[in-house]
Design a protein around this motif. Sequence first.
Motif, PDB file in Angstrom:
ATOM      1  N   UNK A   1       0.826  -1.207   0.000  1.00  0.00           N
ATOM      2  CA  UNK A   1       0.000   0.000   0.000  1.00  0.00           C
ATOM      3  C   UNK A   1       0.859   1.256   0.000  1.00  0.00           C
ATOM      4  N   UNK A   2       1.933   1.264   0.782  1.00  0.00           N
ATOM      5  CA  UNK A   2       2.828   2.423   0.806  1.00  0.00           C
ATOM      6  C   UNK A   2       3.528   2.621  -0.531  1.00  0.00           C
ATOM      7  N   UNK A   3       3.892   1.530  -1.171  1.00  0.00           N
ATOM      8  CA  UNK A   3       4.509   1.658  -2.490  1.00  0.00           C
ATOM      9  C   UNK A   3       3.541   2.261  -3.509  1.00  0.00           C
ATOM     10  N   UNK A   4       2.287   1.823  -3.489  1.00  0.00           N
ATOM     11  CA  UNK A   4       1.288   2.390  -4.389  1.00  0.00           C
ATOM     12  C   UNK A   4       1.103   3.886  -4.130  1.00  0.00           C
ATOM     13  N   UNK A   5       1.027   4.241  -2.859  1.00  0.00           N
ATOM     14  CA  UNK A   5       0.839   5.658  -2.515  1.00  0.00           C
ATOM     15  C   UNK A   5       2.021   6.489  -2.988  1.00  0.00           C
ATOM     16  N   UNK A   6       3.221   5.968  -2.826  1.00  0.00           N
ATOM     17  CA  UNK A   6       4.406   6.695  -3.279  1.00  0.00           C
ATOM     18  C   UNK A   6       4.401   6.887  -4.796  1.00  0.00           C
ATOM     19  N   UNK A   7       4.029   5.846  -5.522  1.00  0.00           N
ATOM     20  CA  UNK A   7       3.967   5.975  -6.978  1.00  0.00           C
ATOM     21  C   UNK A   7       2.910   7.007  -7.393  1.00  0.00           C
ATOM     22  N   UNK A   8       1.788   7.023  -6.677  1.00  0.00           N
ATOM     23  CA  UNK A   8       0.743   7.994  -6.995  1.00  0.00           C
ATOM     24  C   UNK A   8       1.212   9.419  -6.721  1.00  0.00           C
ATOM     25  N   UNK A   9       1.940   9.597  -5.634  1.00  0.00           N
ATOM     26  CA  UNK A   9       2.445  10.931  -5.323  1.00  0.00           C
ATOM     27  C   UNK A   9       3.475  11.397  -6.337  1.00  0.00           C
ATOM     28  N   UNK A  10       4.177  10.452  -6.954  1.00  0.00           N
ATOM     29  CA  UNK A  10       5.152  10.801  -7.991  1.00  0.00           C
ATOM     30  C   UNK A  10       4.516  10.931  -9.362  1.00  0.00           C
ATOM     31  N   UNK A  11       3.209  10.744  -9.462  1.00  0.00           N
ATOM     32  CA  UNK A  11       2.522  10.874 -10.739  1.00  0.00           C
ATOM     33  C   UNK A  11       2.560   9.633 -11.584  1.00  0.00           C
ATOM     34  N   UNK A  12       2.763   8.473 -10.967  1.00  0.00           N
ATOM     35  CA  UNK A  12       2.836   7.209 -11.703  1.00  0.00           C
ATOM     36  C   UNK A  12       1.620   6.344 -11.376  1.00  0.00           C
ATOM     37  N   UNK A  13       1.264   5.486 -12.312  1.00  0.00           N
ATOM     38  CA  UNK A  13       0.152   4.527 -12.132  1.00  0.00           C
ATOM     39  C   UNK A  13      -1.146   5.237 -11.735  1.00  0.00           C
ATOM     40  N   UNK A  14      -1.457   6.325 -12.411  1.00  0.00           N
ATOM     41  CA  UNK A  14      -2.685   7.062 -12.103  1.00  0.00           C
ATOM     42  C   UNK A  14      -3.892   6.570 -12.902  1.00  0.00           C
ATOM     43  N   UNK A  15      -3.655   5.639 -13.825  1.00  0.00           N
ATOM     44  CA  UNK A  15      -4.749   5.164 -14.665  1.00  0.00           C
ATOM     45  C   UNK A  15      -5.879   4.494 -13.907  1.00  0.00           C
ATOM     46  N   UNK A  16      -5.592   3.563 -12.967  1.00  0.00           N
ATOM     47  CA  UNK A  16      -6.694   2.878 -12.266  1.00  0.00           C
ATOM     48  C   UNK A  16      -7.453   3.758 -11.285  1.00  0.00           C
ATOM     49  N   UNK A  17      -6.977   4.956 -10.979  1.00  0.00           N
ATOM     50  CA  UNK A  17      -7.625   5.801  -9.981  1.00  0.00           C
ATOM     51  C   UNK A  17      -8.875   6.447 -10.540  1.00  0.00           C
ATOM     52  N   UNK A  18      -9.863   6.596  -9.661  1.00  0.00           N
ATOM     53  CA  UNK A  18     -11.102   7.257 -10.037  1.00  0.00           C
ATOM     54  C   UNK A  18     -10.966   8.760  -9.834  1.00  0.00           C
ATOM     55  N   UNK A  19     -12.036   9.486 -10.181  1.00  0.00           N
ATOM     56  CA  UNK A  19     -12.009  10.942 -10.049  1.00  0.00           C
ATOM     57  C   UNK A  19     -11.888  11.343  -8.577  1.00  0.00           C
ATOM     58  N   UNK A  20     -12.611  10.680  -7.714  1.00  0.00           N
ATOM     59  CA  UNK A  20     -12.548  11.008  -6.282  1.00  0.00           C
ATOM     60  C   UNK A  20     -11.153  10.726  -5.716  1.00  0.00           C
ATOM     61  N   UNK A  21     -10.561   9.617  -6.119  1.00  0.00           N
ATOM     62  CA  UNK A  21      -9.216   9.312  -5.640  1.00  0.00           C
ATOM     63  C   UNK A  21      -8.209  10.336  -6.159  1.00  0.00           C
ATOM     64  N   UNK A  22      -8.390  10.782  -7.401  1.00  0.00           N
ATOM     65  CA  UNK A  22      -7.496  11.813  -7.926  1.00  0.00           C
ATOM     66  C   UNK A  22      -7.677  13.132  -7.183  1.00  0.00           C
ATOM     67  N   UNK A  23      -8.910  13.460  -6.816  1.00  0.00           N
ATOM     68  CA  UNK A  23      -9.142  14.680  -6.051  1.00  0.00           C
ATOM     69  C   UNK A  23      -8.487  14.592  -4.668  1.00  0.00           C
ATOM     70  N   UNK A  24      -8.603  13.440  -4.041  1.00  0.00           N
ATOM     71  CA  UNK A  24      -7.940  13.260  -2.738  1.00  0.00           C
ATOM     72  C   UNK A  24      -6.426  13.378  -2.872  1.00  0.00           C
ATOM     73  N   UNK A  25      -5.892  12.802  -3.951  1.00  0.00           N
ATOM     74  CA  UNK A  25      -4.447  12.902  -4.179  1.00  0.00           C
ATOM     75  C   UNK A  25      -4.020  14.347  -4.397  1.00  0.00           C
ATOM     76  N   UNK A  26      -4.853  15.102  -5.124  1.00  0.00           N
ATOM     77  CA  UNK A  26      -4.542  16.511  -5.356  1.00  0.00           C
ATOM     78  C   UNK A  26      -4.544  17.294  -4.045  1.00  0.00           C
ATOM     79  N   UNK A  27      -5.500  17.017  -3.184  1.00  0.00           N
ATOM     80  CA  UNK A  27      -5.548  17.693  -1.883  1.00  0.00           C
ATOM     81  C   UNK A  27      -4.319  17.350  -1.043  1.00  0.00           C
ATOM     82  N   UNK A  28      -3.922  16.095  -1.082  1.00  0.00           N
ATOM     83  CA  UNK A  28      -2.731  15.701  -0.326  1.00  0.00           C
ATOM     84  C   UNK A  28      -1.492  16.443  -0.828  1.00  0.00           C
ATOM     85  N   UNK A  29      -1.353  16.544  -2.146  1.00  0.00           N
ATOM     86  CA  UNK A  29      -0.195  17.244  -2.705  1.00  0.00           C
ATOM     87  C   UNK A  29      -0.222  18.728  -2.353  1.00  0.00           C
ATOM     88  N   UNK A  30      -1.398  19.351  -2.392  1.00  0.00           N
ATOM     89  CA  UNK A  30      -1.496  20.769  -2.020  1.00  0.00           C
ATOM     90  C   UNK A  30      -1.157  20.982  -0.548  1.00  0.00           C
TER      91      UNK A  30
END
Length: 250
Positions: free
Chosen positions: A101-130
């Motif tokens: 799970x931590x590896x997936x989160x790290x890849x998402x924060x680096x902008x990798x493997x974003x294809x399987x994510x939904x719109x809500x998950x992308x919004x949450x990721x954007x909030x985390x980055x901000x």
Amino acid sequence: MGRGRVELKRIENKINRQVTFSKRRNGLLKKAYELSVLCDAEVALIIFSSRGKLYEFGSAGMTKTLEKYQRCSFNPQDNSAENETQSWCQEVSKLRAKYESLQRTQRHLLGEDLGPLSVRELQNLEKQLEGALNQARQRKTQIMIDQMEELRRKERQLGDMNEQLKMKVSLELSSLHSEGQGLRPLPFQWNSTNSSPGNTSFALHPSQSNPMGCHNNEPVLQIGYHYVGGESFVPRSMADESNMVQGWVL
């Protein structure tokens, strides 16, 4: 006539209860001894009375028999080892899942493997980055403010040291100036033809045999500079002092 069947319950009479305990205890110890002798068995018997008194019998020694009993009959090591193995397996599974799970989160924060994510998950990721970006900026600003305060403190310290050095130099210059302006004695020289203590006559000027129109045998006193070889001679210490009189000539 045979004995009647005794009802198995607590004997309420204290005396009868004590007598029954003594008889049956002795009989039980005798039966244990007979069993160990007749059958070559290792027998251990432990009895505690109602008052807490201990009665025991061990054909091979009570301690030895108890140790053998713990080794053979009561063996919780197998169960504990099995339970511990299962616990470790569960812990390893939990840690593996958490690591993935931590590896997936790290890849998402680096902008990798974003294809399987939904719109809500992308919004949450954007909030985390901000949020992470705001925290990084706040931390950078705080560090810069601390560095500026430290530099200002050092500047104030250097300014104080500079002022102290200026005052020290000014005091030293004032002291040297006051010492230089102090009165110093004028150097003078008395020329005498005779250096004996009893002789009080003064030397005559070499170019004038009688400067004051006096007779040749009268002494003449000369103060200040004198002529040497036709040129005037002035002491250097007197020539350096611009505010002093060059000398008097009599």
